[in-house]
Design a protein around this motif. Structure first.
Motif, PDB file in Angstrom:
ATOM      1  N   PRO A 210       0.827  -1.195   0.000  1.00 40.39           N
ATOM      2  CA  PRO A 210       0.000   0.000   0.000  1.00 40.39           C
ATOM      3  C   PRO A 210       0.867   1.254   0.000  1.00 40.39           C
ATOM      4  N   PRO A 211       0.393   2.377  -0.529  1.00 36.46           N
ATOM      5  CA  PRO A 211      -0.942   2.514  -1.105  1.00 36.46           C
ATOM      6  C   PRO A 211      -0.994   2.205  -2.609  1.00 36.46           C
ATOM      7  N   MET A 212       0.160   1.959  -3.231  1.00 36.23           N
ATOM      8  CA  MET A 212       0.180   1.963  -4.692  1.00 36.23           C
ATOM      9  C   MET A 212       0.065   0.580  -5.337  1.00 36.23           C
ATOM     10  N   VAL A 213       0.298  -0.490  -4.597  1.00 38.79           N
ATOM     11  CA  VAL A 213       0.273  -1.825  -5.216  1.00 38.79           C
ATOM     12  C   VAL A 213      -0.794  -2.681  -4.542  1.00 38.79           C
ATOM     13  N   LYS A 214      -1.755  -3.126  -5.355  1.00 37.95           N
ATOM     14  CA  LYS A 214      -2.884  -3.862  -4.777  1.00 37.95           C
ATOM     15  C   LYS A 214      -3.022  -5.226  -5.429  1.00 37.95           C
ATOM     16  N   ASP A 215      -2.674  -6.259  -4.697  1.00 39.05           N
ATOM     17  CA  ASP A 215      -2.953  -7.634  -5.094  1.00 39.05           C
ATOM     18  C   ASP A 215      -2.492  -7.936  -6.528  1.00 39.05           C
ATOM     19  N   VAL A 216      -1.207  -7.796  -6.755  1.00 45.06           N
ATOM     20  CA  VAL A 216      -0.671  -8.004  -8.094  1.00 45.06           C
ATOM     21  C   VAL A 216      -0.107  -9.419  -8.219  1.00 45.06           C
ATOM     22  N   SER A 217      -0.541 -10.139  -9.264  1.00 43.44           N
ATOM     23  CA  SER A 217      -0.028 -11.474  -9.542  1.00 43.44           C
ATOM     24  C   SER A 217       0.315 -11.578 -11.019  1.00 43.44           C
ATOM     25  N   PHE A 218       1.446 -12.174 -11.327  1.00 40.30           N
ATOM     26  CA  PHE A 218       1.784 -12.417 -12.722  1.00 40.30           C
ATOM     27  C   PHE A 218       2.948 -13.378 -12.818  1.00 40.30           C
ATOM     28  N   VAL A 219       3.204 -13.880 -14.027  1.00 38.29           N
ATOM     29  CA  VAL A 219       4.373 -14.732 -14.238  1.00 38.29           C
ATOM     30  C   VAL A 219       5.255 -14.129 -15.322  1.00 38.29           C
ATOM     31  N   LEU A 220       6.546 -14.464 -15.261  1.00 37.81           N
ATOM     32  CA  LEU A 220       7.510 -14.043 -16.276  1.00 37.81           C
ATOM     33  C   LEU A 220       8.222 -15.300 -16.760  1.00 37.81           C
ATOM     34  N   ARG A 221       8.262 -15.475 -18.102  1.00 38.04           N
ATOM     35  CA  ARG A 221       8.867 -16.700 -18.625  1.00 38.04           C
ATOM     36  C   ARG A 221      10.291 -16.450 -19.089  1.00 38.04           C
TER      37      ARG A 221
ATOM     38  N   ARG B 298       3.329   1.006 -11.417  1.00 37.55           N
ATOM     39  CA  ARG B 298       4.254   0.048 -12.041  1.00 37.55           C
ATOM     40  C   ARG B 298       5.622   0.061 -11.368  1.00 37.55           C
ATOM     41  N   THR B 299       6.168   1.277 -11.160  1.00 35.44           N
ATOM     42  CA  THR B 299       7.462   1.380 -10.489  1.00 35.44           C
ATOM     43  C   THR B 299       7.382   0.786  -9.089  1.00 35.44           C
ATOM     44  N   GLU B 300       6.263   1.006  -8.428  1.00 35.32           N
ATOM     45  CA  GLU B 300       6.098   0.507  -7.060  1.00 35.32           C
ATOM     46  C   GLU B 300       6.085  -1.018  -7.035  1.00 35.32           C
ATOM     47  N   VAL B 301       5.471  -1.637  -8.046  1.00 35.34           N
ATOM     48  CA  VAL B 301       5.492  -3.103  -8.138  1.00 35.34           C
ATOM     49  C   VAL B 301       6.940  -3.571  -8.258  1.00 35.34           C
ATOM     50  N   ALA B 302       7.689  -2.916  -9.154  1.00 36.17           N
ATOM     51  CA  ALA B 302       9.081  -3.306  -9.379  1.00 36.17           C
ATOM     52  C   ALA B 302       9.890  -3.170  -8.096  1.00 36.17           C
ATOM     53  N   ARG B 303       9.724  -2.047  -7.418  1.00 41.45           N
ATOM     54  CA  ARG B 303      10.514  -1.810  -6.198  1.00 41.45           C
ATOM     55  C   ARG B 303      10.134  -2.783  -5.086  1.00 41.45           C
ATOM     56  N   ALA B 304       8.865  -3.175  -5.040  1.00 41.15           N
ATOM     57  CA  ALA B 304       8.443  -4.130  -4.017  1.00 41.15           C
ATOM     58  C   ALA B 304       9.028  -5.517  -4.305  1.00 41.15           C
ATOM     59  N   ILE B 305       9.021  -5.916  -5.574  1.00 42.00           N
ATOM     60  CA  ILE B 305       9.607  -7.215  -5.933  1.00 42.00           C
ATOM     61  C   ILE B 305      11.092  -7.222  -5.607  1.00 42.00           C
ATOM     62  N   PHE B 306      11.737  -6.104  -5.869  1.00 44.59           N
ATOM     63  CA  PHE B 306      13.183  -6.001  -5.702  1.00 44.59           C
ATOM     64  C   PHE B 306      13.586  -5.780  -4.237  1.00 44.59           C
ATOM     65  N   GLY B 307      12.593  -5.549  -3.373  1.00 42.99           N
ATOM     66  CA  GLY B 307      12.904  -5.337  -1.961  1.00 42.99           C
ATOM     67  C   GLY B 307      13.362  -3.929  -1.632  1.00 42.99           C
ATOM     68  N   ALA B 308      13.227  -3.020  -2.593  1.00 48.26           N
ATOM     69  CA  ALA B 308      13.643  -1.637  -2.341  1.00 48.26           C
ATOM     70  C   ALA B 308      12.648  -0.947  -1.425  1.00 48.26           C
ATOM     71  N   ASP B 309      11.380  -1.323  -1.532  1.00 48.55           N
ATOM     72  CA  ASP B 309      10.355  -0.832  -0.615  1.00 48.55           C
ATOM     73  C   ASP B 309       9.735  -2.053   0.055  1.00 48.55           C
ATOM     74  N   SER B 310       9.113  -1.840   1.201  1.00 48.10           N
ATOM     75  CA  SER B 310       8.550  -2.994   1.897  1.00 48.10           C
ATOM     76  C   SER B 310       7.171  -3.326   1.339  1.00 48.10           C
ATOM     77  N   LYS B 311       6.839  -4.608   1.438  1.00 48.49           N
ATOM     78  CA  LYS B 311       5.526  -5.047   0.983  1.00 48.49           C
ATOM     79  C   LYS B 311       4.762  -5.600   2.179  1.00 48.49           C
ATOM     80  N   THR B 312       3.426  -5.536   2.111  1.00 46.50           N
ATOM     81  CA  THR B 312       2.645  -6.046   3.237  1.00 46.50           C
ATOM     82  C   THR B 312       2.308  -7.520   3.054  1.00 46.50           C
ATOM     83  N   SER B 313       2.178  -7.931   1.794  1.00 46.94           N
ATOM     84  CA  SER B 313       1.915  -9.350   1.568  1.00 46.94           C
ATOM     85  C   SER B 313       2.353  -9.719   0.166  1.00 46.94           C
ATOM     86  N   GLY B 314       2.364 -11.011  -0.094  1.00 45.66           N
ATOM     87  CA  GLY B 314       2.732 -11.475  -1.421  1.00 45.66           C
ATOM     88  C   GLY B 314       3.864 -12.459  -1.372  1.00 45.66           C
TER      89      GLY B 314
END
Lengths: 497, 328
Positions: free
Chosen positions: A269-280, A295-311
Motif C-alpha cells: 500500500p498505497p500503490m500496489v494492490k494484489d498483483v499477480s503475474f508470471v515471467l517466462r 508500475r514502479t512501485e510493483v518493481a521496487r516491491a519485488i526487488f525489496g527496495a520498498d517494503s511489501k505487506t503481503s505477497g
C-alpha cells in the motif's frame, strides 16, 4: 478573441549529449486551449521551460503580446503574465490556502505584520469569481491533490496571468475533479486567458482543446484544429518514426517456456494492490499504464527496495524472500531505475567501479581487491555493450545518458542477473541511443535473460514486448498477448478506473 | 591509473604546503627544528593522526563523527582510573580499545540503523562522553605512569618518537581497508550515492555501521597514545580534539560530501596542525608576543581548513566546466 498572444519560432536547445529541441514552433491565441502533445522525451516540457526562462534557449525567437522576450527566470515570466502549473505542485503544505496564493507578496498591516485576514478575504473573492468552493483559511496540505491544483490555478489568476501552462494537470485527479477543472478552464477561456494544455489523455484533448500541436523528438510536427483531426492522426503524428521499427506481431516465447519468476498477490500500500503475474524465460514482459499506475512501485516491491505487506515470490518454482535489494540480487533479480542519477550511478566514480559495484565479491583474492581484473572485465563487458567511453577510468558523470544506462546494464551482467527489471529504459536518452537500447534488450532476451520492461511509451511496449500487462491504480487490469495489444486496447485498460 | 596520478598530485600539493610551513617556521625561529621539538611534535602527532585516520572512514560515507575527541578522553579516563585503582598498566590497553569501539558501535547503530542524522547522534555521544569523563576525573586528576615500557612503546623510546612509526603502520592498514578491501570500496560507494549502492544489493546499513565502529576504534587506540604521551588527565583536558582531527581530514583532501577519501592526506593534514601549533609557539616566543598560541593556532587552522576545502570546490567546478565544454 483570435489575436496571437504568444509565438515561439525556430527554438533550439541542447543538453550535453542530447539535442532536445530542433527548430521547434508553438503559438497561442487569447482565449483558447491549445493542446501540446508528444511522447515522453518529445520536448514538450523542455519547450515550456524555455518559454518560462527555466532553460536558456540556444536559438530562436519568442514573441509575447507582439514583443520579443527573453526571460532569465520564472519570476520574470510570471511578471509578464505566464504561469506554469506543474505536475508536481510547488506549494507549501504547512501554510494556509490564502498564504500560498499570496506568498511573496503578503499584504502588510501597519508596516509590521502580515495581514492574514486581508489575504483570506482576497482569496475568498478570487475563489468566488472562479466558482471554486475552498476555505482559504485551512492548511493546504489538508486538501486533495485536485483541490490543491485549483488553488495553484487561482494563484496564477491572481497574478493576472494571461497564459497558463497546465502540465499533465489531470494525472492525479479523480473524474469529478477533472470535470471541475474543465469548468474552470472554460470560464478562464471566456476571460481571454490562453492555456497550453499538456496531456497524454486523448479523450481530454478532444474535449477541452481548440487546437492541437504535436511534437516529436524535439521537432515541430503539426498544428491542427481539434475538430478537424482524428485521434489516429494525432497518434500517428506523435509516434510516426522509424526508431521503433515494426511492432512485434507475435510473441517469440512459447506459453510452454519455463516460468522464471512468479509473483502472487503482491500488495504494497498505497500503490500496489494484489498483483499477480508470471515471467517466462527469455520473455520481454511489458508493463504499460499511465503515470502513477503503480508500475514502479510493483518493481521496487519485488526487488525489496520498498517494503511489501503481503505477497509471495517464486523464482524457478522455488519460493524466495526478497525483502531487501541484497536478497533480491542474490536471487538473480536486478532493477534499473528510470532515475539513473539518483538510484543507479556513482557519478563521481569511474566506469570500471560502476560496472562492478554489484559483484565486487568476485574480485577479491586473499583479502585484496584485484583492480586489474576489475578493469579487464569491465572493459570486456562494456565493449560488448558498445559503451562509448574513452577509458574504464572515465568518471560516469561525463558519459551521455545512453552510455550511463549501458554501464548499469554492464553492472548486472557482471553480477550474472537473470531477471532484469527495466524502468523506463530509454527516458532521457537520445533517439539514436534508443534503438541501440532496444537491440540490447532483445539480445539479452535471446540469450535467455528474462525482462520486465516498464514503459510509458506505447510504441516501445509494442516493439519489444512478448506480452503486455496493463496497470491502473495499483492493479493489473489486463494481461495481453502482443498480438492483441493495440494502442487502443492498452489505453482502454490503462484508464479502467 | 589516471585517478592514482591525480590522487598523487593532490597529496604532493598538501605535502608541499606542509614543507613550506616548516621552512617558514624554521626561518622565523631556527629553534623550531631542534631535535627535542621535532621529537615532541612527532610524538604528539600520534593521537591526532590516529583519530583522523579513523574518522576518515565516517567522512567518506558522507557522515561525521563529532564524538571522537571526548570518547578518546573518556577511554583514557576510565582506563586510567582502573590503573590508579591498582590494575596493571597493560590491562588499560584493551579497556581503551573496548570503550572506543563501544562508542563507535553506539554511533553506528544510531546513524545506520535508527537513521538519526550523524551530526545529532554524535553530538549526543560527544556530550555524553565528555560528561562521563568529567564525573570520573573530578579530583584528584588521573595520572598515567611516566618512563615505563608503556611510554617507550607508545610514545618515546630514549628520545626516539615511536608513536610516529605506529602512525605510519596504522595508515598502511587504513589504506588497505579503504582502497583494497570490500569495506572501503563500499564505504566510498555509499559516500558517492547511498541509495544506488543499496539498490546494487549491498547491505549499506552494515557498512555504514562499520565506518562508525572504525572511527570509535580509532578514538580508543588514540587514547593509548594520548595517555602514553601526555600522562595526565584533568577535567577539561582534550576539549576540541575532535575538531583538530576532523580539520586534518578535510585539509587532507577527503570530501566532506563523501565518496572521496585520502588516507595519506589525513596523516599529512593532522601533521600540518601539529606543526602549526608548535611552530606558532616558537614564533610568538621569538617575537615576545604576549598572545596565547592556542588561540592563534585556532585562527590559522580555521583559515587553512576553509582555504583547503575552497580550493577543492573550485577545482571540482573547473574540472566539470572543462569536461562539459569538451563534450559540446
Amino acid at each position: 478573441m483570435n489575436e496571437l498572444i504568444l509565438q515561439m519560432k525556430n527554438i533550439e536547445k541542447s543538453f550535453p549529449g542530447v539535442h532536445a529541441l530542433k527548430n521547434a514552433y508553438f503559438d497561442l491565441k487569447a482565449g483558447e486551449v491549445h493542446a501540446l502533445m508528444g511522447e515522453n522525451g518529445a520536448g514538450k516540457s523542455t519547450l515550456m521551460k524555455v518559454l518560462c526562462g527555466i532553460h536558456k534557449r540556444d536559438g530562436g525567437e519568442i514573441t509575447l503580446f507582439g514583443n520579443p522576450v527573453n526571460f532569465h527566470n520564472i519570476a520574470q515570466a510570471q511578471k509578464a503574465g505566464i504561469s506554469i502549473i506543474h505536475q508536481e505542485l510547488n506549494m507549501i503544505g504547512d501554510l494556509t490556502v490564502a498564504q500560498n496564493i499570496f506568498i511573496g507578496r503578503e499584504p502588510i498591516k501597519n508596516g509590521i505584520y502580515i495581514d492574514d485576514r486581508k489575504m483570506e478575504k482576497d482569496a475568498r473573492e478570487l475563489f468566488g469569481r472562479l466558482g471554486i468552493n475552498i476555505d482559504p483559511s485551512v492548511k493546504l496540505g489538508r486538501l486533495t491533490v485536485g483541490r490543491q491544483q485549483m488553488v495553484e490555478i487561482t494563484k496564477a489568476v491572481s497574478h493576472n496571468s494571461k497564459i497558463l501552462i497546465l502540465d499533465e494537470p489531470t494525472a492525479a485527479l479523480t473524474l469529478p475533479e477533472v470535470e471541475e477543472l474543465f469548468k474552470i478552464m472554460n470560464d478562464l477561456k471566456k476571460n481571454g486567458i490562453g492555456m497550453i494544455y499538456i496531456s497524454h489523455r486523448m479523450d481530454e484533448i478532444t474535449r477541452i482543446s481548440d487546437r492541437v500541436t504535436v511534437m516529436r523528438d524535439g521537432e515541430y510536427v503539426m498544428t491542427k484544429n481539434t475538430r478537424e483531426v482524428t485521434k489516429d492522426e494525432i497518434v500517428k503524428a506523435m509516434v510516426g518514426r522509424v526508431v521503433y521499427g515494426e511492432t512485434k506481431k507475435q510473441s517469440a516465447v512459447p506459453v510452454s517456456a519455463p516460468v522464471v519468476l512468479e509473483v502472487r498477490n503482491l500488495s504494497a500500500p498505497p500503490m500496489v494492490k494484489d498483483v499477480s503475474f508470471v515471467l517466462r524465460k527469455g520473455e520481454i514482459l511489458g508493463f504499460a499504464g499511465l503515470m502513477g499506475a503503480g508500475r514502479t512501485e510493483v518493481a521496487r516491491a519485488i526487488f525489496g527496495a520498498d517494503s511489501k505487506t503481503s505477497g509471495e515470490i517464486f523464482i524457478n518454482g522455488k519460493k524466495v524472500k526478497t525483502d531487501t535489494p541484497e536478497a533480491a540480487v542474490k536471487n538473480g533479480i536486478c532493477y534499473l531505475s528510470e532515475d539513473r542519477k539518483r538510484y543507479g550511478l556513482l557519478l563521481i566514480k569511474s566506469v570500471a567501479e560502476n560496472s562492478v559495484l554489484a559483484s565486487v565479491d568476485r574480485y577479491i583474492s586473499a583479502g585484496w581487491i584485484n583492480d586489474r581484473k576489475i578493469k579487464k572485465d569491465a572493459k570486456a563487458i562494456n565493449e560488448k555493450l558498445k559503451t562509448k567511453t574513452p577509458s574504464m577510468d572515465q568518471l560516469v558523470k561525463n558519459l551521455s545518458g545512453g552510455n550511463q544506462q549501458k554501464v548499469i546494464v554492464a553492472r548486472w551482467l557482471l553480477q550474472n542477473s537473470d531477471i532484469f527489471i527495466f524502468d523506463e529504459p530509454t527516458r532521457g536518452i537520445d533517439v539514436g541511443a534508443k534503438s541501440e537500447m532496444y537491440e540490447l534488450m532483445e539480445n539479452l532476451a535471446s540469450e535467455g535473460k528474462s525482462i520486465i520492461m516498464i514503459s510509458s511509451e506505447l510504441s516501445e511496449i509494442q516493439r519489444l514486448s512478448d506480452r503486455v500487462l496493463v496497470m491502473c491504480e495499483g492493479r493489473i487490469t489486463a494481461d495481453l498477448d502482443i498480438s492483441e495489444a493495440s494502442q487502443e486496447t492498452i489505453m482502454k485498460y490503462a484508464t479502467m478506473r | 591509473m589516471n585517478n592514482l596520478l591525480k590522487k598523487g598530485k593532490q597529496n604532493a600539493i598538501i605535502l608541499a604546503s606542509l614543507i613550506v610551513l616548516i621552512i617558514i617556521f624554521a626561518a622565523l625561529n631556527p629553534n623550531f627544528l631542534e631535535k627535542y621539538n621535532v621529537v615532541s611534535m612527532a610524538q604528539s602527532l600520534a593521537p591526532y593522526a590516529i583519530m583522523s585516520l579513523g574518522v576518515t572512514f565516517v567522512i567518506a560515507t558522507g557522515g561525521i563523527d563529532l564524538s571522537i575527541g571526548t570518547v578518546c578522553i573518556a577511554a583514557a579516563t576510565v582506563a586510567g582510573k582502573l590503573f590508579m585503582n591498582g590494575w596493571d598498566i597493560w590491562t588499560t590497553i584493551p579497556v581503551m580499545i573496548f570503550i572506543g569501539t563501544l562508542f563507535g558501535l553506539i554511533n553506528g547503530l544510531l546513524v545506520a540503523k535508527l537513521k538519526l542524522p550523524a551530526f545529532i547522534a554524535t553530538l549526543g555521544t560527544m556530550m555524553f562522553a565528555r560528561g562521563l569523563s568529567a564525573i570520573i576525573v573530578s579530583i584528584p586528576n588521573i595520572f598515567y605512569p611516566t618512563g615505563t615500557w608503556f611510554n617507550s612503546v607508545f610514545s618515546n623510546f630514549n628520545g626516539f618518537p615511536v608513536g610516529f612509526f605506529w602512525v605510519i603502520g596504522f595508515a598502511l592498514i587504513c589504506a588497505y581497508l579503504m582502497y583494497k578491501c570490500k569495506i572501503g570500496r563500499y564505504i566510498l560507494s555509499i559516500g558517492s550515492n547511498e541509495e544506488a549502492t543499496r539498490l546494487s544489493g549491498i547491505n549499506t546499513d552494515m557498512y555504514k555501521l562499520m565506518a562508525y565502529v572504525i572511527s570509535g576504534l580509532g578514538a580508543g587506540i588514540a587514547a593509548i597514545f594520548w595517555a602514553a604521551s601526555f600522562t595526565t588527565v584533568a577535567s577539561a583536558t582534550g576539549n576540541g580534539m575532535e575538531l583538530d582531527a576532523i580539520a586534518g581530514v578535510y585539509i587532507g583532501g577527503t570530501s566532506a560530501a563523501g565518496g572521496i577519501a585520502s588516507i595519506s592526506g589525513s596523516v599529512i593534514g593532522s601533521a600540518m596542525l601539529v606543526v602549526i601549533r608548535s611552530g606558532l609557539n616558537f614564533v610568538l616566543a621569538k617575537f615576545n608576543l604576549d598572545v596565547n598560541s592556542t588561540y592563534v593556532t585556532y585562527v590559522l587552522t580555521g583559515i587553512i581548513v576553509v582555504v583547503a576545502v575552497l580550493m577543492d570546490v573550485i577545482k571540482n567546478k573547473n574540472a566539470n566546466k572543462v569536461k562539459s565544454r569538451k563534450k559540446a
